[in-house]
Every structure is written in C-alpha cells, then in structure tokens.
Design an enzyme around this catalytic site. Structure first.
Site, PDB file in Angstrom:
ATOM      1  CB  ILE A 194      46.514  33.359  44.502  1.00 17.33           C
ATOM      2  CG1 ILE A 194      47.019  32.001  44.960  1.00 17.33           C
ATOM      3  CG2 ILE A 194      47.275  34.475  45.185  1.00 17.33           C
ATOM      4  CD1 ILE A 194      48.485  31.784  44.638  1.00 17.33           C
ATOM      5  CB  VAL A 207      42.168  33.413  37.139  1.00 19.80           C
ATOM      6  CG1 VAL A 207      41.719  32.900  38.494  1.00 19.80           C
ATOM      7  CG2 VAL A 207      41.057  34.220  36.522  1.00 19.80           C
ATOM      8  CE  LYS A 251      49.767  36.466  34.879  1.00 16.58           C
ATOM      9  NZ  LYS A 251      50.748  37.527  34.985  1.00 16.58           N
ATOM     10  CG  ASP A 258      51.556  46.459  34.841  1.00 15.07           C
ATOM     11  OD1 ASP A 258      51.304  47.595  35.290  1.00 15.07           O
ATOM     12  OD2 ASP A 258      50.777  45.495  34.958  1.00 15.07           O
TER      13      ASP A 258
HETATM   14  P1  ADP Z   1      47.851  40.052  36.699  1.00 16.58           P
HETATM   15  O1  ADP Z   1      48.318  40.242  35.296  1.00 16.58           O
HETATM   16  O2  ADP Z   1      46.463  39.567  36.780  1.00 16.58           O
HETATM   17  O3  ADP Z   1      48.156  41.251  37.568  1.00 16.58           O
HETATM   18  P2  ADP Z   1      49.927  38.772  38.234  1.00 16.58           P
HETATM   19  O4  ADP Z   1      51.009  37.952  37.618  1.00 16.58           O
HETATM   20  O5  ADP Z   1      50.314  40.127  38.745  1.00 16.58           O
HETATM   21  O6  ADP Z   1      48.716  38.831  37.229  1.00 16.58           O
HETATM   22  O7  ADP Z   1      49.317  37.945  39.422  1.00 16.58           O
HETATM   23  C1  ADP Z   1      48.257  38.425  40.176  1.00 16.58           C
HETATM   24  C2  ADP Z   1      48.495  38.176  41.645  1.00 16.58           C
HETATM   25  O8  ADP Z   1      48.705  36.789  41.860  1.00 16.58           O
HETATM   26  C3  ADP Z   1      49.749  38.838  42.150  1.00 16.58           C
HETATM   27  O9  ADP Z   1      49.488  40.128  42.616  1.00 16.58           O
HETATM   28  C4  ADP Z   1      50.192  37.952  43.259  1.00 16.58           C
HETATM   29  O10 ADP Z   1      49.524  38.274  44.461  1.00 16.58           O
HETATM   30  C5  ADP Z   1      49.714  36.592  42.811  1.00 16.58           C
HETATM   31  N1  ADP Z   1      50.805  35.845  42.187  1.00 16.58           N
HETATM   32  C6  ADP Z   1      51.126  35.811  40.874  1.00 16.58           C
HETATM   33  N2  ADP Z   1      52.186  35.022  40.650  1.00 16.58           N
HETATM   34  C7  ADP Z   1      52.538  34.537  41.855  1.00 16.58           C
HETATM   35  C8  ADP Z   1      53.561  33.640  42.314  1.00 16.58           C
HETATM   36  N3  ADP Z   1      54.422  33.082  41.478  1.00 16.58           N
HETATM   37  N4  ADP Z   1      53.606  33.353  43.618  1.00 16.58           N
HETATM   38  C9  ADP Z   1      52.741  33.902  44.473  1.00 16.58           C
HETATM   39  N5  ADP Z   1      51.760  34.730  44.122  1.00 16.58           N
HETATM   40  C10 ADP Z   1      51.654  35.056  42.829  1.00 16.58           C
HETATM   41 MG    MG Z   2      49.798  42.083  38.358  1.00 15.27          MG
END
Ligand code: ADP
Ligand code: MG
Length: 556
Positions: free
Chosen positions: A297, A304, A325, A441
């Site tokens: 995603i 990732v 994640k 953040d």
């Molecule tokens: P990072 O630390 O890399 O920013 P995030 O937790 O923000 O990690 O996740 C990156 C992207 O993945 C988010 O912007 C979102 O689009 C997608 N994402 C993360 N967690 C979820 C979730 N539980 N459901 C749907 N999309 C998610």
């Molecule tokens: Mg993020």
C-alpha cells in the site's frame, strides 16, 4: 505423368463443364490393370469406365477386420460420377468415423494384442499427469498473482520424477559421471622435461596442437554457469590468446553477477522485505493468521505497508482485511528518531542495552501499545491483530483492497471539513488527556478519511507528555492541524496557540512563535528536573493497556 487423382479431378471438372471425356483417359494406368481391386491405391479402385465393377472405397472397409465386400453392379459413368459426388458429400458430413461397433469387430478378429497395454496405460497416465501439472501451474500463477510472497504448489505436482530426470542438472551429473562412454580423453600431459618423443618425433610443450588441446581442457575449470560446450569431444584447439581472453571474460562475468546479486539483496532490504522478513510473513500465512498477503500500500522512509486477507487465530478474531506494517530493517532512518524513544521512560531501561535490530522491534512494539491506548479511549484507529518482531498486523482502514484516503487527498466538502476539524480537535484532547500521549507526527498525511470520520494512524513515535520534548512535538502537531484546516476553509479553526492550550489544558500565553516556544522549553525543563528528582514514580499511567513492562520504582 497423369496421376489417378488428377485424372479423376480433371474428369470431374470436364463433366461439370459439360464436355464428356474421352474414355481412354479415364482408364486406370496400365500398371494397375492386373492388380487385385483390394490392393489398388484407393483412388484407382473406382473404375470409372463402367466396364469393371466399382469396388469398396476405404470408407466401406473396416480397419478392425474383414467385412463383406459389396459388389456393385455396373452402371453408367454419369451414375458413377453422381454417386461419387454423393458419397463425397456424405463423407464430409460424417468426418468422424463411427466406432460404435469396434468391440464387435475386435471380437470377430484374432486374439487381441495386450502386450503393450501396460505401456499404453502408463503413457496415458503420464499424459494425464502432465495435464494436471499444467493446470496446477496455472492455478499457482493465479493464486500468487503479483504478490511478492508466493506459495509454491510444487509438492502437489504429479510428474516430479519425470521432470527432474529431464532437468539440466541431471544432464550435468551424467556428463560428470566417471563411466561416461562419450567423455573425450583429456590431452596427455607433457612430462617435466618439457618434451615427449625422440629424435625427429620430439613434441615440445609449446607445440601448438598440444597447447591448444590443453587450453580447451582447462575451460573445464571455468565457473559452472559458463557454458563451455564439448570442445574436447570435437578436438578443439584454443590458442593461448583466445583462451586468455575467454578466461578474462569468465572472471569479469563472475564479478558482475556477484555484484548484481548483492544489489538485489540490498534493494529488497530497502523495501523492508529482506529474506528474514519474508520468512516471518510466510510463517504468518502458514499459521493461518493471514490468508494471503497482497500488494504494497505504501513505502515510506521507515516502513512498508502491505494489504493482507485475514485468516483466523485461536484467541482473537482477525479482520477480513488487514495491513502489515513492516518496520524497515535498514537502520539509517531510525537514527533520526532516537530522540523519540531514548527519553521515553517506558523504554529507557531497554533502549540503552539494545542492538539496532531490536530497537526497530521496539518501534513496532511502541505502535502496538499506543494503538491499544487509543482503542481504549475510543479514538478511531486501526485495531492491532498481532505483533511479530518488526511486523505489526492491524486492521485495514478502507474497503475492498482500497485504502482510505489521507485527509490530504480526501478533497472534503466544506461540511465534511468542518466535521473533520471538530473531530480532530477532540481526538487530540483525548489523546493527550485520556491516553497520556502526544502523537508527535500528526498531519493530514497520518489521518485517514473513512466512513465519514477521521482515523488516526502512524503512532509508533507517539510519546507521553512527560517526555522531555513532548510539548515541542505537540506544538508542531498543532501547527500542522491549524494550518491544514485554516487553508481548508474552516473559518472556526483555532490558531496554533489556542489549539495548543485547548489540547494540553495549559494556559501558555504569547503572540509570537518564539515567545510561545520559549515558554514550552521552560516547561519542559521544569518537567525534566522534576523527573530527575522524583524518579519514575510520578508517572501514574498504568500498563494495563498492555504497555511495555516498567522498571520497578526504587521507592516502591
Ligand atoms: P509511515 O511511518 O511509513 O508513514 P504509516 O503508518 O503512516 O507509516 O503508513 C503509511 C501509509 O500506509 C499510510 O499513509 C496509509 O496510506 C497506509 N496505511 C497505514 N496503515 C493503514 C491501515 N491500517 N489501513 C489502511 N491504510 C494504512
Ligand atoms: Mg505516516
């Protein structure tokens, strides 16, 4: 020479074009004249001059045994031609011969041959197995799709032995075998004195032929992946110059392929899916927690995120759609984040003693605990399913593989924007006051819009307000939120200072950022001194949220 076939065709042509042929052209060729009708070539068996009876064509005869010969009474040429045409048309419409009476025909004949039945059965089975495998391969391809993690159906294949014995590897083994009857002799070595033979027949070690053959033999020592062919078998003689450049090429190829391989491993590490991670992901699928892992995603600096279909677990229910994640195991980015964790008292005792790989696991753990706190306070956020080392599995915010858009991309109308704003302010208060957390953040990139409300994500760096820099981070969060909603047209949106006070419940004053930040720093300094004097006892937030075990307080 006029062949019988062309004779018939030309005759037909002439009949249909209205000219009757000269009968002499329609006679069979003299060579066939005295032959038994049955042994005549098919086409000749149709005597079209009508002075001989028309005998059976092949279609009238059974390949399985003798049948009665039909004797056809003499008839006129025109009749023959029209009958011939009728038969041809009839045959065309019955292209498939009728086998309904095969068994009866077989019975009528001699004792049936059964010697090759086993072999035929085996051949049929082999054919069946191969078709099964082809089908399986298609299924496997469909199942795995573009997924980075693929599952092999190898164990379900039928034709292991057959295919394996055909493989190139076996061929190499066979070539290597000592009793290879086709193996060419290695060239004889020259004795130490440097020549063989006597008198005029002396051959020195510099002899062109001997050297050439030796060079060919030496190609055996090249890397296994270099195909050197059977130079010895065809008595190939390589000159030193050719041999040397081949050797050089071989070495540089090896170095290049090593470099490529190295790069590949690094690049997967860049994507966070290094072999260890792959194995962990595979284990989750194997354990049935996840049904399968789909596409990626998002690829961020620190993680990732993959979409996955949920499976089942003994204790907890697994949502139908999940995300994995994967915290990146490349450490560079995390170095910048030390400040978030090294002063977080929940991790302080563990942080200093840990190696970098374990620290990354702490990030995942931290996100899990923070999400648990948020869930408890009913803040919309992903629900944790399971944590395995640096992989956090949680519920998917979105539907049918489509992740919910970030607030940044959601393009909300003014009403939704206002609703989102009210909700975000409320969530920030809840986070601070009920969960004892500062997101640290928070921005339109870490809030998703789903089912008409805002969902908070990405809380691995979130810290408690007691953290020596927490209020600086809170101020930054407030600035992001205030700017986003002000720009988004929400007229009620508070400015950053008001928002900071509303969220934290503090009453800081100051009209400029510098003034405000100075107060925040003073507050944090006070906090730090306080922490140092009182030890950790002052932090009353319990770990009932499943947070990491705290150090026992010396005062306890
Ligand atoms: P990072 O630390 O890399 O920013 P995030 O937790 O923000 O990690 O996740 C990156 C992207 O993945 C988010 O912007 C979102 O689009 C997608 N994402 C993360 N967690 C979820 C979730 N539980 N459901 C749907 N999309 C998610
Ligand atoms: Mg993020």
């Amino acid at each position: 020479m006029l062949t019988p076939a062309s004779g018939i065709r030309s005759t037909l042509y002439k009949v249909y074009s209205g000219k009757l042929p000269d009968p002499s052209t329609l006679n069979p060729l003299p060579a066939y004249a005295d032959m038994e009708p049955d042994s005549l070539p098919l086409i000749c068996r149709m005597n079209i001059t009508s002075d001989k009876p028309l005998v059976d064509s092949i279609f009238g005869k059974s390949p399985w045994g003798a049948t009665t010969t039909k004797v056809v009474s003499p008839c006129s040429f025109t009749d023959v031609m029209s009958e011939q045409l009728a038969k041809q048309l009839d045959d065309e419409s019955n292209a498939f011969p009728d086998f309904s009476n095969v068994s009866a025909d077989l019975d009528a004949g001699e004792e049936p041959e059964t010697d090759s039945d086993l072999m035929l059965a085996q051949m049929l089975q082999m054919q069946f197995d191969k078709e099964f495998d082809t089908q399986l391969r298609t299924e496997e391809k469909k199942f795995n799709g573009d997924s980075k993690l693929s599952i092999s159906f190898e164990n379900y294949r039928m034709v292991h032995t057959y295919e394996d014995s055909d493989s190139a590897e076996d061929e190499v083994d066979w070539q290597d075998s000592r009793d290879d009857p086709y193996k060419a002799d290695k060239p004889t070595t020259t004795p130490r004195r440097g020549f063989t033979g006597k008198g005029k027949n002396i051959t020195t070690k510099h002899d062109e032929v001997v050297c050439g053959r030796k060079n060919t033999a030496r190609m055996d020592n090249f890397a296994p992946e270099i195909n050197v062919g059977d130079g010895l078998g065809m008595d190939l003689k390589l000159s030193n110059q050719v041999y040397n450049s081949l050797k050089q090429h071989c070495y540089s190829e090896q170095r290049r392929s090593a470099r490529l391989h190295e790069k590949k491993e690094h690049s997967t590490a860049e994507q966070a899916v290094d072999p260890r991670t792959r194995l962990l992901m595979y284990k989750m699928v194997n354990a049935g927690i996840l049904e399968n892992i789909n596409g990626c995603i998002s690829t961020g600096k620190e993680s990732v995120v993959f979409h996955a279909n949920g499976g089942s677990m003994e204790k907890n229910a697994v949502p139908d759609e999940c995300v994995l994640k994967v915290f990146k195991t490349t450490l560079n980015e995390f170095k910048n984040r030390d400040k978030y964790i090294k002063d977080d008292y929940r991790f302080i005792d563990r942080f200093s003693k840990l190696n970098p790989r374990t620290i990354i696991r702490l990030w995942a753990e931290k996100e899990m605990h923070n999400l648990a706190r948020m869930k408890k306070a009913d803040i919309p956020c992903p629900e944790v399913v399971v944590l395995k080392k640096h992989i956090l599995v949680m519920s998917f915010i979105g539907k049918d593989h489509v992740p919910a858009p970030k607030l940044k991309e959601a393009m909300l109308g003014s009403e939704d924007m206002k609703r989102a704003y009210d909700q975000v302010v409320h969530m920030m208060q809840q986070l601070y006051q009920e969960c004892n957390l500062v997101h640290a953040d928070l921005s339109e990139y870490n809030m998703l819009w789903h089912e008409g409300k805002v969902w908070l994500i990405d809380v691995s760096q979130s810290i408690e307000p007691n953290h020596p820099h927490s209020h600086e981070f809170l101020f930054r969060d407030c600035r992001n939120v205030a700017t986003f909603f002000q720009k988004g047209g929400v007229s009620e949106a508070m400015n950053v200072y008001e928002l900071f006070n509303v969220v934290s419940g503090l009453q800081l004053s100051g009209d400029s950022e510098a003034e405000f930040l100075a107060q925040i720093e003073a507050l944090e300094k006070m906090n730090e001194d306080h922490v140092q004097r009182r030890g950790k006892k002052m932090y009353t937030f319990s770990t009932s949220d499943g947070g990491p075990p705290l150090l026992h307080d010396e005062d306890d």
